[in-house]
Design a protein around this motif. Sequence first.
Motif, PDB file in Angstrom:
ATOM      1  N   GLU A 146     -31.545  -7.386 -36.462  1.00 15.81           N
ATOM      2  CA  GLU A 146     -30.334  -6.718 -36.010  1.00 15.81           C
ATOM      3  C   GLU A 146     -29.595  -6.031 -37.165  1.00 15.81           C
ATOM      4  OE1 GLU A 146     -29.586  -6.262 -32.670  1.00 15.81           O
ATOM      5  OE2 GLU A 146     -31.636  -6.981 -32.696  1.00 15.81           O
ATOM      6  N   GLN A 201     -37.859  -9.385 -31.534  1.00 10.58           N
ATOM      7  CA  GLN A 201     -38.147  -8.024 -31.057  1.00 10.58           C
ATOM      8  C   GLN A 201     -39.131  -7.242 -31.923  1.00 10.58           C
ATOM      9  OE1 GLN A 201     -34.727  -5.397 -30.674  1.00 10.58           O
ATOM     10  NE2 GLN A 201     -36.052  -3.694 -31.236  1.00 10.58           N
ATOM     11  N   ARG A 241     -28.274 -17.403 -35.320  1.00 13.84           N
ATOM     12  CA  ARG A 241     -27.315 -16.453 -35.876  1.00 13.84           C
ATOM     13  C   ARG A 241     -26.187 -17.186 -36.582  1.00 13.84           C
ATOM     14  NH1 ARG A 241     -27.581 -11.275 -31.827  1.00 13.84           N
ATOM     15  NH2 ARG A 241     -29.849 -11.385 -31.705  1.00 13.84           N
ATOM     16  N   GLU A 275     -23.342 -16.366 -37.178  1.00 14.89           N
ATOM     17  CA  GLU A 275     -22.096 -15.663 -36.863  1.00 14.89           C
ATOM     18  C   GLU A 275     -20.969 -16.672 -36.925  1.00 14.89           C
ATOM     19  OE1 GLU A 275     -22.108 -12.753 -33.234  1.00 14.89           O
ATOM     20  OE2 GLU A 275     -23.696 -14.214 -32.966  1.00 14.89           O
ATOM     21  N   GLU A 292     -37.225 -11.840 -24.546  1.00 17.71           N
ATOM     22  CA  GLU A 292     -37.307 -10.441 -24.956  1.00 17.71           C
ATOM     23  C   GLU A 292     -38.590  -9.779 -24.456  1.00 17.71           C
ATOM     24  OE1 GLU A 292     -35.245  -9.641 -28.981  1.00 17.71           O
ATOM     25  OE2 GLU A 292     -36.264 -11.548 -29.266  1.00 17.71           O
ATOM     26  N   GLU A 310     -21.268  -9.253 -21.836  1.00 17.90           N
ATOM     27  CA  GLU A 310     -22.664  -8.946 -22.161  1.00 17.90           C
ATOM     28  C   GLU A 310     -23.593 -10.134 -21.940  1.00 17.90           C
ATOM     29  OE1 GLU A 310     -23.330  -7.710 -26.222  1.00 17.90           O
ATOM     30  OE2 GLU A 310     -25.489  -8.040 -26.019  1.00 17.90           O
ATOM     31  N   ILE A 311     -24.641  -9.883 -21.165  1.00 21.25           N
ATOM     32  CA  ILE A 311     -25.647 -10.923 -20.960  1.00 21.25           C
ATOM     33  C   ILE A 311     -27.008 -10.434 -21.477  1.00 21.25           C
ATOM     34  CG2 ILE A 311     -26.211 -10.213 -18.589  1.00 21.25           C
ATOM     35  CD1 ILE A 311     -26.306 -13.192 -17.856  1.00 21.25           C
TER      36      ILE A 311
END
Length: 461
Positions: A167, A208, A229, A231, A246, A384-385
Amino acid sequence: MASRIRNILTMEPTEQTVTVEGWVKTKRDSKNLTFLEITDGSSFRGIQVIVDHDAEGTFDHLDAATTGSSVRIKGKLVASPGKNQSVEVQATQVDIIGEAPADSYPLQKKRHSFEFLREIAHLRPRTNTFGAVTRVRNALSFAIHRFFQEQGFMYIHTPIISASDCEGAGEMFQVTTLPMEKLPTQDGAVDYSRDFFGKQASLTVSGQLEAEIYALAMRDVYTFGPTFRAENSNTSRHLAEFWMIEPEMAFCTLEGDMELAEEFIKYILKYVLDHCPEDMDFFSKWIEKGVKESIQQVVDSKFQHVTYSKAVELLEKADRSFEYPIGWGEDLQSEHERYLTEEVFKGPVIVTDYPKEIKAFYMKLNEDNKTVRAMDVLVPRLGEIIGGSEREDHYDTLLKRIEEMNLNPEDYWWYLDLRRYGSVPHSGFGLGFERLVQYVTGMHNIRDVIPFPRTVKNAEF
Ligand code: 4AD
Ligand code: MG
């Protein structure tokens, strides 16, 4: 082997002998009778067992059959006069396998707070809510594999340890065997050539890039694995370790990607409605009023589409104020996403063509040179899903984007190679599995839909 309670509950009661194994959920005494509800996680309901103290049988230590204790009960399966169940067991033998002393067993009350239950994640699967979440999570996992297998997609195991940042957001957990207290250095910087892999490595944020490699050989593929992540987001919809699905498809543009996303979501929602009706009734009654009906509505609906630019216009016109300002070029925050799905479109909506600055380097650039072929699927209550896109399939454009984003092209040499040899339009998306479980169950905090949540400052179990 004794049958699971789920199976016993569907048997025709003919006074046949059955063996029930499980944990005592509740115990009630009246004169000569003891009523036990036994559960084993196989169904929302437990089975009722009646012990008649005057009947013939072995009922030693019945006092120890307290909430949480494990038992094996033999008895006759009979029709139940009660209105809550169709069958029940008249016990002839009760064996206590493991006691759960009432003065210390933490799950005594009918309802505990979810915060408290997070502190006893080793016992919370025994509660109604977590039993139901576990069964729905299982059903969703199975439905996901079934959907892709029926469609001829190949399941690819992408690596968990990775040397590239998919990402490009730098939110990675590092994987190293270097001694933290004495890091080897070279010219003042850490010398990663002496690390385990001979270079810096991390836990993957997404499968991905590797899925793309396989899509350009096998056409339609998917991954379903853990992603990580770092985050620093302490919210009800972020985890540091979560599972992602994915799919990646060659010979497919953004339009095909959106079609697949919609078909996929509807398929798995329908599967859960068909296979977990009692769990869904529970969520609809106790967790999020009407969630079952709202999921059914989505199955029957058509997802709406809107461009990012149009969505921003709608948000600017909204007759309410947002905590985060919105304007062209700003990323959508969850309050914006919720406004769009709950107030404007009243259902799932797919937002496309975001500004390139707020999306990852691999997304295909539109002709306007400003936006990319991105799509986010937004749903009510969550935002967001799914995040997905058509991928940049032109070598020169991709190289330029990598440089613009200050990434090192050398780290992506193999990814660029795919654009040199047999490149083809291809697209895919990522569905956050825990966001999906949250959406389906109506559970408010993402920490309560994964068995052992990892979040900022928390990895106890
Ligand atoms: O939008 P994201 O970052 O997209 C990707 O990772 C792409 N590589 C996917 C692809 O095109 N193959 O993440 C995808 C989804 C989000 O929509 C969200 O549902 C979920 O992953 N997600 C998280 N779920 C829980 N905790 C977090 N910290 C999450 N970050 C993303
Ligand atoms: Mg995203």
